[in-house]
Design a protein around this motif. Structure first.
Motif, PDB file in Angstrom:
ATOM      1  N   PHE A 180       9.934  -2.501  -0.315  1.00 44.18           N
ATOM      2  CA  PHE A 180      10.877  -2.995  -1.302  1.00 44.18           C
ATOM      3  C   PHE A 180      10.128  -3.351  -2.581  1.00 44.18           C
ATOM      4  CE2 PHE A 180       9.502  -6.328   1.532  1.00 44.18           C
ATOM      5  CZ  PHE A 180       9.087  -7.345   0.669  1.00 44.18           C
ATOM      6  N   ASP A 181      10.850  -3.542  -3.639  1.00 47.79           N
ATOM      7  CA  ASP A 181      10.272  -3.826  -4.948  1.00 47.79           C
ATOM      8  C   ASP A 181       9.840  -5.286  -5.004  1.00 47.79           C
ATOM      9  OD1 ASP A 181       9.441  -3.857  -7.515  1.00 47.79           O
ATOM     10  OD2 ASP A 181      11.425  -3.589  -8.432  1.00 47.79           O
ATOM     11  N   VAL A 182       8.534  -5.498  -4.888  1.00 43.41           N
ATOM     12  CA  VAL A 182       8.023  -6.869  -4.859  1.00 43.41           C
ATOM     13  C   VAL A 182       7.749  -7.414  -6.256  1.00 43.41           C
ATOM     14  CG1 VAL A 182       7.004  -6.639  -2.567  1.00 43.41           C
ATOM     15  CG2 VAL A 182       5.677  -5.979  -4.578  1.00 43.41           C
ATOM     16  N   PHE A 188       9.093 -11.321  -5.196  1.00 41.37           N
ATOM     17  CA  PHE A 188       7.670 -11.543  -5.436  1.00 41.37           C
ATOM     18  C   PHE A 188       7.262 -12.934  -4.983  1.00 41.37           C
ATOM     19  CE2 PHE A 188       4.336 -13.268  -8.182  1.00 41.37           C
ATOM     20  CZ  PHE A 188       3.306 -12.383  -7.899  1.00 41.37           C
ATOM     21  N   GLU A 189       8.035 -13.948  -5.352  1.00 40.42           N
ATOM     22  CA  GLU A 189       7.691 -15.318  -4.976  1.00 40.42           C
ATOM     23  C   GLU A 189       7.725 -15.514  -3.460  1.00 40.42           C
ATOM     24  OE1 GLU A 189       8.716 -15.174  -9.139  1.00 40.42           O
ATOM     25  OE2 GLU A 189       9.770 -14.471  -7.337  1.00 40.42           O
ATOM     26  N   MET A 190       8.736 -14.950  -2.799  1.00 40.29           N
ATOM     27  CA  MET A 190       8.826 -15.098  -1.344  1.00 40.29           C
ATOM     28  C   MET A 190       7.675 -14.388  -0.648  1.00 40.29           C
ATOM     29  SD  MET A 190      12.943 -14.544  -0.897  1.00 40.29           S
ATOM     30  CE  MET A 190      12.815 -14.547   0.879  1.00 40.29           C
ATOM     31  N   ILE A 193       4.410 -16.407  -1.216  1.00 40.21           N
ATOM     32  CA  ILE A 193       4.330 -17.584  -0.347  1.00 40.21           C
ATOM     33  C   ILE A 193       4.013 -17.163   1.089  1.00 40.21           C
ATOM     34  CG2 ILE A 193       5.665 -19.481   0.649  1.00 40.21           C
ATOM     35  CD1 ILE A 193       7.178 -19.672  -1.989  1.00 40.21           C
ATOM     36  N   GLY A 194       4.635 -16.057   1.548  1.00 36.67           N
ATOM     37  CA  GLY A 194       4.336 -15.581   2.892  1.00 36.67           C
ATOM     38  C   GLY A 194       2.879 -15.186   3.052  1.00 36.67           C
ATOM     39  N   GLN A 195       2.327 -14.523   2.036  1.00 39.37           N
ATOM     40  CA  GLN A 195       0.907 -14.162   2.101  1.00 39.37           C
ATOM     41  C   GLN A 195       0.006 -15.396   2.109  1.00 39.37           C
ATOM     42  OE1 GLN A 195      -0.797 -11.312  -0.495  1.00 39.37           O
ATOM     43  NE2 GLN A 195       0.459  -9.603   0.205  1.00 39.37           N
ATOM     44  N   LEU A 196       0.347 -16.391   1.319  1.00 42.68           N
ATOM     45  CA  LEU A 196      -0.472 -17.604   1.273  1.00 42.68           C
ATOM     46  C   LEU A 196      -0.498 -18.296   2.629  1.00 42.68           C
ATOM     47  CD1 LEU A 196       0.567 -19.124  -2.195  1.00 42.68           C
ATOM     48  CD2 LEU A 196      -1.368 -17.640  -1.655  1.00 42.68           C
TER      49      LEU A 196
END
Length: 415
Positions: A180-182, A188-190, A193-196
């Motif tokens: 999907f278009d991040v 992008f924010e979600m 945060i998931g990556q962090l």
């Protein structure tokens, strides 16, 4: 016999507190709980596993296949993908073997809680401090790398391989490809945060299990040293049969604990040895190629064509520093496993030598014959192996280091 049980128990708690709290936060610390506590622990483990797998590992693999168009980008991406795969292996290993490790943890707690002499407690504290020292080093290096990865993009600097036309404000800490278009909000924010959260959980699992395994092995080493001292002085005991029975029981208990640890981590240690060799090669190549690129090729291309400059990689003083930290952490991690395995083999061999130091010529014939059982068992050292193939010793470490440097020199000739 002088007992310092409160102090010894405090030292034990200090040695394992960080591991218990950190691994417990992601639900993988071996503990016998029930009811709502078990449900919450499994829920934390499931959330951590989903984040590490579906937010970082799989998207990083997709990026490795679809978006790496040159050797440097491939190596840079591989340097993120392999640690996440190893992290998942560590996570699944300790989560799936909690029941096997739980008796070993109980044994350690009982050893610290029971009465012991000052010399025995000093031996246990000395071995625990070795594990704490390496754990502090691993934790510090991991915290520095994670901080650089997460904080520097906010200041327009990244440790990844990117081009100058890349918008760092829309750059993730690790290279990933999503369906999907991040770049749009709030995706992008979600995703960020998931990556962090996934990076923090993966770091806890990665460094926590290293320190946890080291504490297990080093505690067994300390108990073997205390057992060797008891066996060497058994000839002076007025209760020879009782003392010898205690030594045999403790020796068998430590052998069972070593077998449990070895069965749990043997395949993981094999993967870590392969990871060490691969990582030493790819990051050695990346470290040297980046340095050569910055010093020679980049200025030459910038003078030749300004459009080439727009497509070159952003460089900062933190790139080489982060690569150096990764190399040091990888080398120290493997060295820690090998040195702990070497100490275990040496301490177990000491049981064989202690049987000759117990004044056996002055013992009765039937008492001297009883020592044959310990000598026969202690003749074979205790090893922690990698895949049942390679013992984790300093000799193995030197051989793998030699092979890695050989492959590194070969790869450098192909650049």
């Amino acid at each position: 016999m002088n007992s310092r049980t409160p102090k010894g128990h405090a030292d034990y708690e200090w040695a394992v507190k960080w591991n218990r709290d950190a691994l417990g936060a992601i639900g993988v610390w071996p503990v016998d709980d029930h009811g709502i506590e078990k449900f919450l622990r499994n829920l934390r483990a499931m959330v951590a596993f989903v984040l590490i797998t579906f937010i970082c590992t799989i998207p990083c693999f997709c990026s490795l296949i679809m978006k790496c168009d040159n050797l440097t980008a491939f190596i840079d991406n591989l340097g993120y993908f392999i640690p996440f795969v190893i992290t998942l292996m560590k996570f699944l290993t300790i989560y799936g073997k909690r029941r096997v490790l739980l008796p070993v943890i109980r044994m350690i707690a009982e050893d610290w809680a029971k009465r012991k002499t000052d010399a025995e407690e000093d031996v246990m504290i000395r071995h625990a401090r070795v594990g704490r020292t390496f754990g502090f080093i691993f934790g510090t290096l991991a915290a520095v790398l994670v901080s650089l990865t997460l904080v520097l993009p906010k200041f327009g600097v990244t440790l990844r391989y990117v081009r100058n036309d890349t918008d760092l404000r829309k750059t993730f800490p690790i290279p990933c490809y999503y369906s999907f278009d991040v770049t749009r909000s709030p995706y992008f924010e979600m995703t960020l945060i998931g990556q962090l959260v996934a990076i923090c959980a993966g770091t806890i699992c990665y460094t926590g299990l290293d320190n946890f395994l080291g504490i297990l092995i080093l505690h067994i080493c300390g108990q073997l040293e205390n057992l060797r001292a008891r066996l060497a002085n058994i000839g002076d005991s007025v209760r020879f049969d009782r003392e010898l029975a205690g030594v045999i029981n403790d020796h068998a208990r430590l052998i069972r604990a070593t077998d449990a640890v070895e069965r749990t981590f043997t395949m993981l240690l094999l993967a870590l040895l392969l990871y060490f060799g691969t990582f030493a090669c790819i990051y050695g190549v990346l470290f040297i190629s980046v340095s050569l690129w910055v010093q020679t090729i980049l200025p030459r291309q910038a003078r030749r064509n300004s459009s080439d400059k727009a497509r070159t990689r952003r460089q900062s003083p933190f790139n080489n520093f982060s690569l150096a930290c990764i190399l040091v952490n990888t080398f120290l991690q493997t060295f820690f496993y090998c040195i702990a395995g070497q100490i275990l083999a040496t301490k177990s061999e000491g049981m064989y030598d202690a049987a000759y130091q117990c004044e056996w010529p002055h013992l009765k014939l039937n008492e001297a014959k009883c020592l044959i059982l310990i000598m026969a068992r202690a003749k074979t050292p205790l090893y922690i192996t990698a895949g049942k193939l390679f013992p984790m010793t300093l000799l193995t470490y030197c051989k793998i280091l030699k092979v890695s440097l050989g492959y590194l020199s070969f790869l450098l000739t192909k650049l």
